[in-house]
Design a protein around this motif. Structure first.
Motif, PDB file in Angstrom:
ATOM      1  N   VAL A   1      -0.816   4.878   5.020  1.00 57.80           N
ATOM      2  CA  VAL A   1      -0.985   5.705   3.821  1.00 57.80           C
ATOM      3  C   VAL A   1      -1.976   6.826   4.107  1.00 57.80           C
ATOM      4  CG1 VAL A   1      -0.505   3.774   2.245  1.00 57.80           C
ATOM      5  CG2 VAL A   1      -2.882   4.296   2.870  1.00 57.80           C
ATOM      6  N   SER A   2      -1.959   7.832   3.227  1.00 56.47           N
ATOM      7  CA  SER A   2      -2.921   8.926   3.444  1.00 56.47           C
ATOM      8  C   SER A   2      -4.024   8.936   2.385  1.00 56.47           C
ATOM      9  CB  SER A   2      -2.191  10.270   3.482  1.00 56.47           C
ATOM     10  OG  SER A   2      -1.412  10.414   2.317  1.00 56.47           O
ATOM     11  N   VAL A   3      -3.899   8.094   1.352  1.00 60.92           N
ATOM     12  CA  VAL A   3      -4.990   8.003   0.364  1.00 60.92           C
ATOM     13  C   VAL A   3      -6.092   7.084   0.906  1.00 60.92           C
ATOM     14  CG1 VAL A   3      -3.494   8.431  -1.636  1.00 60.92           C
ATOM     15  CG2 VAL A   3      -3.858   6.075  -0.843  1.00 60.92           C
ATOM     16  N   PRO A   4      -7.305   7.186   0.342  1.00 61.50           N
ATOM     17  CA  PRO A   4      -8.396   6.319   0.814  1.00 61.50           C
ATOM     18  C   PRO A   4      -8.096   4.836   0.538  1.00 61.50           C
ATOM     19  CG  PRO A   4      -9.227   8.043  -0.666  1.00 61.50           C
ATOM     20  CD  PRO A   4      -7.752   8.122  -0.705  1.00 61.50           C
ATOM     21  N   VAL A   5      -8.478   4.002   1.492  1.00 61.35           N
ATOM     22  CA  VAL A   5      -8.299   2.565   1.314  1.00 61.35           C
ATOM     23  C   VAL A   5      -9.667   1.873   1.272  1.00 61.35           C
ATOM     24  CG1 VAL A   5      -5.990   2.439   2.347  1.00 61.35           C
ATOM     25  CG2 VAL A   5      -8.003   2.203   3.815  1.00 61.35           C
ATOM     26  N   ILE A   6      -9.758   0.865   0.428  1.00 60.36           N
ATOM     27  CA  ILE A   6     -11.007   0.142   0.179  1.00 60.36           C
ATOM     28  C   ILE A   6     -10.788  -1.317   0.586  1.00 60.36           C
ATOM     29  CG2 ILE A   6     -12.662  -0.533  -1.632  1.00 60.36           C
ATOM     30  CD1 ILE A   6     -12.350   2.541  -1.289  1.00 60.36           C
TER      31      ILE A   6
ATOM     32  N   ARG B   1       3.891   5.796  -5.628  1.00 62.83           N
ATOM     33  CA  ARG B   1       3.949   5.843  -7.092  1.00 62.83           C
ATOM     34  C   ARG B   1       2.749   6.537  -7.727  1.00 62.83           C
ATOM     35  NH1 ARG B   1       7.593   1.935  -9.034  1.00 62.83           N
ATOM     36  NH2 ARG B   1       9.245   1.764  -7.479  1.00 62.83           N
ATOM     37  N   GLY B   2       1.861   7.061  -6.900  1.00 60.65           N
ATOM     38  CA  GLY B   2       0.827   7.924  -7.469  1.00 60.65           C
ATOM     39  C   GLY B   2      -0.596   7.382  -7.502  1.00 60.65           C
ATOM     40  N   MET B   3      -0.841   6.232  -6.865  1.00 57.90           N
ATOM     41  CA  MET B   3      -2.219   5.723  -6.855  1.00 57.90           C
ATOM     42  C   MET B   3      -3.099   6.655  -6.002  1.00 57.90           C
ATOM     43  SD  MET B   3      -2.309   2.985  -8.727  1.00 57.90           S
ATOM     44  CE  MET B   3      -0.962   3.509  -9.783  1.00 57.90           C
ATOM     45  N   ASP B   4      -4.319   6.896  -6.464  1.00 56.63           N
ATOM     46  CA  ASP B   4      -5.237   7.788  -5.748  1.00 56.63           C
ATOM     47  C   ASP B   4      -6.051   7.051  -4.697  1.00 56.63           C
ATOM     48  OD1 ASP B   4      -4.713  10.151  -7.435  1.00 56.63           O
ATOM     49  OD2 ASP B   4      -5.609   8.906  -9.008  1.00 56.63           O
ATOM     50  N   ILE B   5      -6.223   5.776  -4.914  1.00 59.56           N
ATOM     51  CA  ILE B   5      -7.064   4.942  -4.043  1.00 59.56           C
ATOM     52  C   ILE B   5      -6.357   3.588  -3.973  1.00 59.56           C
ATOM     53  CG2 ILE B   5      -9.292   3.707  -3.897  1.00 59.56           C
ATOM     54  CD1 ILE B   5     -10.459   6.009  -5.675  1.00 59.56           C
ATOM     55  N   ILE B   6      -6.432   2.930  -2.808  1.00 59.36           N
ATOM     56  CA  ILE B   6      -5.806   1.610  -2.724  1.00 59.36           C
ATOM     57  C   ILE B   6      -6.809   0.576  -2.221  1.00 59.36           C
ATOM     58  CG2 ILE B   6      -4.002   0.239  -1.599  1.00 59.36           C
ATOM     59  CD1 ILE B   6      -2.362   2.921  -1.596  1.00 59.36           C
ATOM     60  N   VAL B   7      -7.000  -0.455  -3.012  1.00 64.82           N
ATOM     61  CA  VAL B   7      -7.829  -1.584  -2.595  1.00 64.82           C
ATOM     62  C   VAL B   7      -6.960  -2.518  -1.771  1.00 64.82           C
ATOM     63  CG1 VAL B   7      -9.049  -3.642  -3.398  1.00 64.82           C
ATOM     64  CG2 VAL B   7      -9.423  -1.456  -4.547  1.00 64.82           C
ATOM     65  N   LEU B   8      -7.410  -2.818  -0.548  1.00 61.66           N
ATOM     66  CA  LEU B   8      -6.697  -3.735   0.340  1.00 61.66           C
ATOM     67  C   LEU B   8      -7.367  -5.095   0.253  1.00 61.66           C
ATOM     68  CD1 LEU B   8      -6.435  -1.367   3.434  1.00 61.66           C
ATOM     69  CD2 LEU B   8      -4.646  -1.859   1.736  1.00 61.66           C
ATOM     70  N   GLN B   9      -6.641  -6.038  -0.313  1.00 65.77           N
ATOM     71  CA  GLN B   9      -7.236  -7.351  -0.524  1.00 65.77           C
ATOM     72  C   GLN B   9      -6.873  -8.281   0.624  1.00 65.77           C
ATOM     73  OE1 GLN B   9      -5.537  -9.704  -3.655  1.00 65.77           O
ATOM     74  NE2 GLN B   9      -7.508 -10.553  -4.262  1.00 65.77           N
ATOM     75  N   GLY B  10      -7.856  -8.671   1.417  1.00 64.61           N
ATOM     76  CA  GLY B  10      -7.627  -9.572   2.540  1.00 64.61           C
ATOM     77  C   GLY B  10      -7.542 -11.024   2.093  1.00 64.61           C
ATOM     78  N   SER B  11      -7.064 -11.875   2.999  1.00 65.45           N
ATOM     79  CA  SER B  11      -6.923 -13.301   2.681  1.00 65.45           C
ATOM     80  C   SER B  11      -8.272 -13.945   2.389  1.00 65.45           C
ATOM     81  CB  SER B  11      -6.262 -14.035   3.844  1.00 65.45           C
ATOM     82  OG  SER B  11      -7.020 -13.883   5.023  1.00 65.45           O
ATOM     83  N   GLU B  12      -9.358 -13.289   2.796  1.00 68.32           N
ATOM     84  CA  GLU B  12     -10.699 -13.838   2.592  1.00 68.32           C
ATOM     85  C   GLU B  12     -11.124 -13.810   1.122  1.00 68.32           C
ATOM     86  OE1 GLU B  12      -9.906 -11.294   4.607  1.00 68.32           O
ATOM     87  OE2 GLU B  12     -10.664 -11.625   6.646  1.00 68.32           O
ATOM     88  N   ALA B  13     -10.475 -12.963   0.336  1.00 66.08           N
ATOM     89  CA  ALA B  13     -10.943 -12.677  -1.021  1.00 66.08           C
ATOM     90  C   ALA B  13     -10.888 -13.879  -1.956  1.00 66.08           C
ATOM     91  CB  ALA B  13     -10.121 -11.533  -1.616  1.00 66.08           C
TER      92      ALA B  13
ATOM     93  N   ALA C   1       0.840  -1.205   0.000  1.00 69.17           N
ATOM     94  CA  ALA C   1       0.000   0.000   0.000  1.00 69.17           C
ATOM     95  C   ALA C   1       0.876   1.257   0.000  1.00 69.17           C
ATOM     96  CB  ALA C   1      -0.932  -0.012   1.212  1.00 69.17           C
ATOM     97  N   VAL C   2       1.914   1.240   0.816  1.00 70.91           N
ATOM     98  CA  VAL C   2       2.821   2.392   0.903  1.00 70.91           C
ATOM     99  C   VAL C   2       3.470   2.661  -0.452  1.00 70.91           C
ATOM    100  CG1 VAL C   2       5.033   3.161   1.893  1.00 70.91           C
ATOM    101  CG2 VAL C   2       3.254   2.191   3.379  1.00 70.91           C
ATOM    102  N   LEU C   3       3.936   1.611  -1.091  1.00 75.04           N
ATOM    103  CA  LEU C   3       4.609   1.766  -2.383  1.00 75.04           C
ATOM    104  C   LEU C   3       3.637   2.273  -3.451  1.00 75.04           C
ATOM    105  CD1 LEU C   3       7.420   1.426  -3.508  1.00 75.04           C
ATOM    106  CD2 LEU C   3       6.873  -0.930  -4.125  1.00 75.04           C
ATOM    107  N   LEU C   4       2.421   1.758  -3.439  1.00 77.26           N
ATOM    108  CA  LEU C   4       1.419   2.197  -4.425  1.00 77.26           C
ATOM    109  C   LEU C   4       1.102   3.681  -4.251  1.00 77.26           C
ATOM    110  CD1 LEU C   4      -0.929  -0.924  -4.355  1.00 77.26           C
ATOM    111  CD2 LEU C   4       0.384  -0.138  -6.333  1.00 77.26           C
ATOM    112  N   GLU C   5       0.996   4.107  -2.990  1.00 77.87           N
ATOM    113  CA  GLU C   5       0.731   5.537  -2.766  1.00 77.87           C
ATOM    114  C   GLU C   5       1.890   6.373  -3.294  1.00 77.87           C
ATOM    115  OE1 GLU C   5       0.712   7.034   1.326  1.00 77.87           O
ATOM    116  OE2 GLU C   5      -0.683   8.586   0.695  1.00 77.87           O
TER     117      GLU C   5
END
Lengths: 341, 341
Positions: free
Chosen positions: A204-209, A163-175, A157-161
């Motif tokens: 991170v400071s961008v929204p996480v989903i 590099r410029g991602m506006d939103i980060i989807v957090l995929q849990g092991s449940e997915a 998540a940190v790396l994606l932010e």
């Protein structure tokens, strides 16, 4: 309403997961967008031409924002010829598979898709399996496109932010379906959402989903408590009338419990969660020897296609998350979204 | 306040996880009970005499309710002599291990412990790895003891309720230490809490307690949204001053991220989540061949003891949940509980 929803003109904090492999079509995605959530096309296994066709169709079906998901190619170690031969002999119908694509061809495909997304002014673009190149990020941003990354760990998540991602989807092991992991870890990257969301939200400071195992209002509220700004939902959409899954797949989804699923690399070469079936049972011992993505995927494609035609769930990929046991249905998109929030 | 809290005279809906192996002592458990949460002694690796000593000490330190956790013995397949010999050669200091206990001895130990719990009028008793025998359940209930079962799937929760458990702890895949699974599944039993809680809550009518990866207020609130009546917290208590973990272990906990952990059977023969270390790396390929619990545990005990003495974290069991990256500390029990709710 949080900022990310405003940017995408959403009225519901829900993203329909971009499930590749023919599961999502404009019919499903447009129904989602039309309800004020974010509909998603999945370009993963589409040719650039097919993607363009779907985008055009989508724009006829909805005036609202939708996203296109793109797989980021990965550098791969070419497997030993012996290993390839063993799998060619083992996988039913593998002799009908097309030649393996090269990494270069994967990148060409990626860039063609980005160009189509730019050309048609798609307003949101998500990425799975890594970080897109800087030039693509810049071009999309210049075009006013919101960029959505996929992370399975706080570090990703940190790396994606960064590099410029506006939103980060957090995929849990449940997915269900493919895991989007791209950074190495010393243990395992399959963090449950209960651990993943608060740690990533603090990093991170961008929204996480939050994505994974969310199937009703309780999951949406829990994700919110943990620090998520919205949710991404996959498996429950497979029970929607608007979704073009086969009756065979849907029947298996309806029967399955979460404990009937596990992660497997046997279909594509990358770990993905699906309902355990004949192919996964037969080859379980060979799991670790699967060819790297997308080679294993190329070889199993004729097998999966044949099985789908024969309505044989034993050799299809039956992606499903751990809340598969909560599915009712058939349902429609409007009802599902009303049940979620 | 929910009924289960009233029955146990709790003011906080928090159970301190009964972490066996010397991690919890009356000093930690009484501090927890004295704050209005449920302190827990762990009888798993204690002799009946030691357990009795701890209960007496506990009753001097607190007037409030506490629980004793007991492992339920499992029927086991005796391993081949060859496999035993291979492990005896592989595990450092295995030659110093005591003889293997028989299943009969495991049951004798179980019954002695239940008698001690009855004798000292302990008011709550929890079970891991299965369902206690009907006679034990009846005797404890007659004594006014609340019974707490451990489930990792909705099916296990249903069975535990049917056999008379008053409360069910739902252990998510995020949890550190041993998994309490006891029923076979066709995929995997490691459900994340986001999937496990709502499905189990819908399947039973007794209160359910969420365990795994809960490290702060956000997790407590999320568990509540998902349908849990309380939480069980483990790893964060290891950073408490009142907990007798070694400095070596605590240092590793402080350094680790959730992705540094994985499930392993290499220490005890049963899957448990811990920080990946030298022993887990060296023997990873042999994971599936570990001896059944408690035989592997018996053989690795001298290795673990020796490593602890030498402050060598490479050969100790470093149990930790996936929220280990959220730990601050040192902290005290009062502060930790105030941070949780």
């Amino acid at each position: 309403m949080t900022e990310w929803m405003k940017a995408l003109s959403l009225t519901k904090p829900v993203i329909q997961a971009p499930m590749a492999g023919g599961l999502v079509t404009p019919s499903l995605a447009s129904a989602v967008s039309n309800e004020g959530a974010l509909g998603s096309l999945a370009s993963g296994y589409l040719s650039p031409d097919m993607l363009e066709k779907q985008i055009i169709e989508m724009q006829q079906l909805t005036d609202r924002v939708f996203q296109v998901n793109v797989f980021v190619p990965e550098s791969r170690n070419e497997p030993a010829e012996d290993t390839v031969r063993i799998w060619k002999n083992k996988i039913p119908f593998a002799e009908q598979a097309p030649p393996f694509s090269s990494e270069e061809e994967e990148w060409e495909d990626f860039h063609e898709k980005i160009n189509i997304i730019l050309k048609h002014n798609v307003k949101a673009c998500s990425f799975t399996f890594g970080i897109p190149p800087g030039e693509s990020i810049q071009a999309l941003k210049k075009n006013g496109c919101s960029l959505i990354g996929t992370a399975t760990t706080p570090e990703e998540a940190v790396l994606l932010e960064k590099r410029g991602m506006d939103i980060i989807v957090l995929q849990g092991s449940e997915a269900g379906g493919h895991r989007g992991s791209f950074l190495p870890v010393s243990g395992e990257s399959a963090l449950g959402l209960m651990s993943l969301i608060p740690q990533a939200a603090d990093s991170v400071s961008v929204p996480v989903i939050a994505a994974g195992g969310i199937a009703d209002r309780r999951g949406v509220q829990a994700a919110h408590c943990l620090g998520a700004h919205g949710v991404q939902v996959g498996t429950p959409f497979l029970m929607c009338e608007e979704c073009e899954v086969s009756e065979t797949y849907r029947r298996e989804l309806k029967k399955a419990q979460g404990t009937d699923t596990r992660l497997t690399s046997l279909f594509s070469g990358k770990p993905a969660r699906g309902i355990v079936n004949q192919w996964m049972k037969e080859q379980q011992a060979e799991e670790a020897n699967a060819l790297p993505y997308p080679l294993q995927n190329t070889l199993t494609k004729p097998m999966r296609k044949h099985a789908a035609k024969e309505k044989d769930s034993g050799y299809m990929s039956l992606w499903a998350g751990q809340s598969v046991g909560m599915l009712n249905g058939p349902i429609d998109v409007k009802t599902l979204l009303a049940e979620l929030c």
